[in-house]
Design a protein around this motif. Structure first.
Motif, PDB file in Angstrom:
ATOM      1  N   CYS A   1       0.828  -1.214   0.000  1.00  0.00           N
ATOM      2  CA  CYS A   1       0.000   0.000   0.000  1.00  0.00           C
ATOM      3  C   CYS A   1       0.858   1.259   0.000  1.00  0.00           C
ATOM      4  O   CYS A   1       0.545   2.227  -0.681  1.00  0.00           O
ATOM      5  CB  CYS A   1      -0.949   0.006   1.194  1.00  0.00           C
ATOM      6  N   HIS A   2       1.937   1.256   0.779  1.00  0.00           N
ATOM      7  CA  HIS A   2       2.802   2.429   0.823  1.00  0.00           C
ATOM      8  C   HIS A   2       3.408   2.703  -0.551  1.00  0.00           C
ATOM      9  O   HIS A   2       3.504   3.862  -0.972  1.00  0.00           O
ATOM     10  CB  HIS A   2       3.895   2.260   1.871  1.00  0.00           C
ATOM     11  N   ASN A   3       3.803   1.676  -1.285  1.00  0.00           N
ATOM     12  CA  ASN A   3       4.349   1.862  -2.631  1.00  0.00           C
ATOM     13  C   ASN A   3       3.267   2.348  -3.587  1.00  0.00           C
ATOM     14  O   ASN A   3       3.532   3.180  -4.451  1.00  0.00           O
ATOM     15  CB  ASN A   3       4.966   0.564  -3.149  1.00  0.00           C
ATOM     16  N   TYR A   4       2.052   1.849  -3.439  1.00  0.00           N
ATOM     17  CA  TYR A   4       0.942   2.235  -4.310  1.00  0.00           C
ATOM     18  C   TYR A   4       0.651   3.740  -4.199  1.00  0.00           C
ATOM     19  O   TYR A   4       0.398   4.397  -5.194  1.00  0.00           O
ATOM     20  CB  TYR A   4      -0.303   1.421  -3.960  1.00  0.00           C
ATOM     21  N   VAL A   5       0.698   4.271  -2.989  1.00  0.00           N
ATOM     22  CA  VAL A   5       0.405   5.693  -2.797  1.00  0.00           C
ATOM     23  C   VAL A   5       1.675   6.537  -2.736  1.00  0.00           C
ATOM     24  O   VAL A   5       1.608   7.727  -2.442  1.00  0.00           O
ATOM     25  CB  VAL A   5      -0.455   5.938  -1.528  1.00  0.00           C
ATOM     26  N   ALA A   6       2.824   5.926  -3.009  1.00  0.00           N
ATOM     27  CA  ALA A   6       4.120   6.613  -3.022  1.00  0.00           C
ATOM     28  C   ALA A   6       4.408   7.281  -1.676  1.00  0.00           C
ATOM     29  O   ALA A   6       4.841   8.426  -1.622  1.00  0.00           O
ATOM     30  CB  ALA A   6       4.189   7.622  -4.168  1.00  0.00           C
ATOM     31  N   ALA A   7       4.147   6.554  -0.612  1.00  0.00           N
ATOM     32  CA  ALA A   7       4.440   7.053   0.732  1.00  0.00           C
ATOM     33  C   ALA A   7       5.702   6.366   1.234  1.00  0.00           C
ATOM     34  O   ALA A   7       5.887   5.173   1.020  1.00  0.00           O
ATOM     35  CB  ALA A   7       3.284   6.765   1.680  1.00  0.00           C
ATOM     36  N   ALA A   8       6.547   7.133   1.871  1.00  0.00           N
ATOM     37  CA  ALA A   8       7.781   6.577   2.432  1.00  0.00           C
ATOM     38  C   ALA A   8       7.808   6.867   3.926  1.00  0.00           C
ATOM     39  O   ALA A   8       8.448   7.813   4.379  1.00  0.00           O
ATOM     40  CB  ALA A   8       8.990   7.180   1.746  1.00  0.00           C
ATOM     41  N   PRO A   9       7.089   6.062   4.718  1.00  0.00           N
ATOM     42  CA  PRO A   9       7.055   6.318   6.157  1.00  0.00           C
ATOM     43  C   PRO A   9       8.432   6.098   6.781  1.00  0.00           C
ATOM     44  O   PRO A   9       9.197   5.241   6.334  1.00  0.00           O
ATOM     45  CB  PRO A   9       6.036   5.304   6.681  1.00  0.00           C
ATOM     46  N   ASN A  10       8.724   6.889   7.780  1.00  0.00           N
ATOM     47  CA  ASN A  10      10.036   6.780   8.431  1.00  0.00           C
ATOM     48  C   ASN A  10      10.011   5.824   9.625  1.00  0.00           C
ATOM     49  O   ASN A  10      10.932   5.823  10.422  1.00  0.00           O
ATOM     50  CB  ASN A  10      10.528   8.165   8.854  1.00  0.00           C
ATOM     51  N   CYS A  11       8.998   5.006   9.737  1.00  0.00           N
ATOM     52  CA  CYS A  11       8.871   4.074  10.855  1.00  0.00           C
ATOM     53  C   CYS A  11       9.990   3.042  10.869  1.00  0.00           C
ATOM     54  O   CYS A  11      10.459   2.635  11.929  1.00  0.00           O
ATOM     55  CB  CYS A  11       7.550   3.311  10.777  1.00  0.00           C
TER      56      CYS A  11
END
Length: 165
Positions: free
Chosen positions: A140-150
């Motif tokens: 999901c993170h790749n799909y929405v181009a999100a790069a969480p720093n967790c």
């Protein structure tokens, strides 16, 4: 064509000057070519869609749970929309306040709407069931181009409460 008086006071024929400032056909052709080149990426992707990912819940821990225990800390739709804000709130309560000095789970509890208590911890609570990061989180993170720093601090290994120093 009208005659006019020149600097000597005589009438002379008006000089013939071409009033063409640009070649209209060339300008229009240039604009059309420019618009076609600029919109090529739009034409190539016209009508194409990328299907939203379906995260895999097929982990050994989830398979072992009884059907009545197969539920998250919050409802699925709420988690899809708000999980990052919940994790930020948990982080702020634990890391940004005095609660990080606590060496036990005291002060790190999260009470779900159904009344059940959970440890407010990405590593020890969420990743316990959702241990397949590549299939669950990353899709999901790749799909929405999100790069969480967790993931800089929270890895899939080393699941234990950090001791206060």
């Amino acid at each position: 064509m009208a005659d006019y008086k020149n600097e000597f006071g005589l009438f002379a024929e008006r000089p013939k000057v071409e009033k063409k400032l640009f070649d209209r056909n060339k300008v229009i052709a240039g604009l059309v070519i420019f618009l076609v080149i600029i919109t090529i990426p739009l034409w190539q992707n016209l009508g194409k869609t990328v299907a939203a990912p379906t995260p895999s819940l097929d982990t050994p821990v989830i398979k072992q749970l009884a059907e009545k225990d197969k539920k998250c800390v919050m409802p699925t739709e709420w988690m899809r929309a708000n999980h990052m804000q919940m994790l930020v709130d948990w982080r702020d309560n634990v890391v940004r306040t005095k609660e990080q000095q606590v060496t036990t789970s005291r002060g790190r509890e999260f009470k779900a709407p159904d009344g059940k208590q959970y440890l407010a911890s990405l590593t020890n609570t969420c990743m316990e069931c959702h241990s397949n990061k590549a299939e669950f989180c990353d899709k999901c993170h790749n799909y929405v181009a999100a790069a969480p720093n967790c993931w800089g601090c929270h890895l899939e290994t080393g699941k234990k409460l950090a001791e206060a120093k």
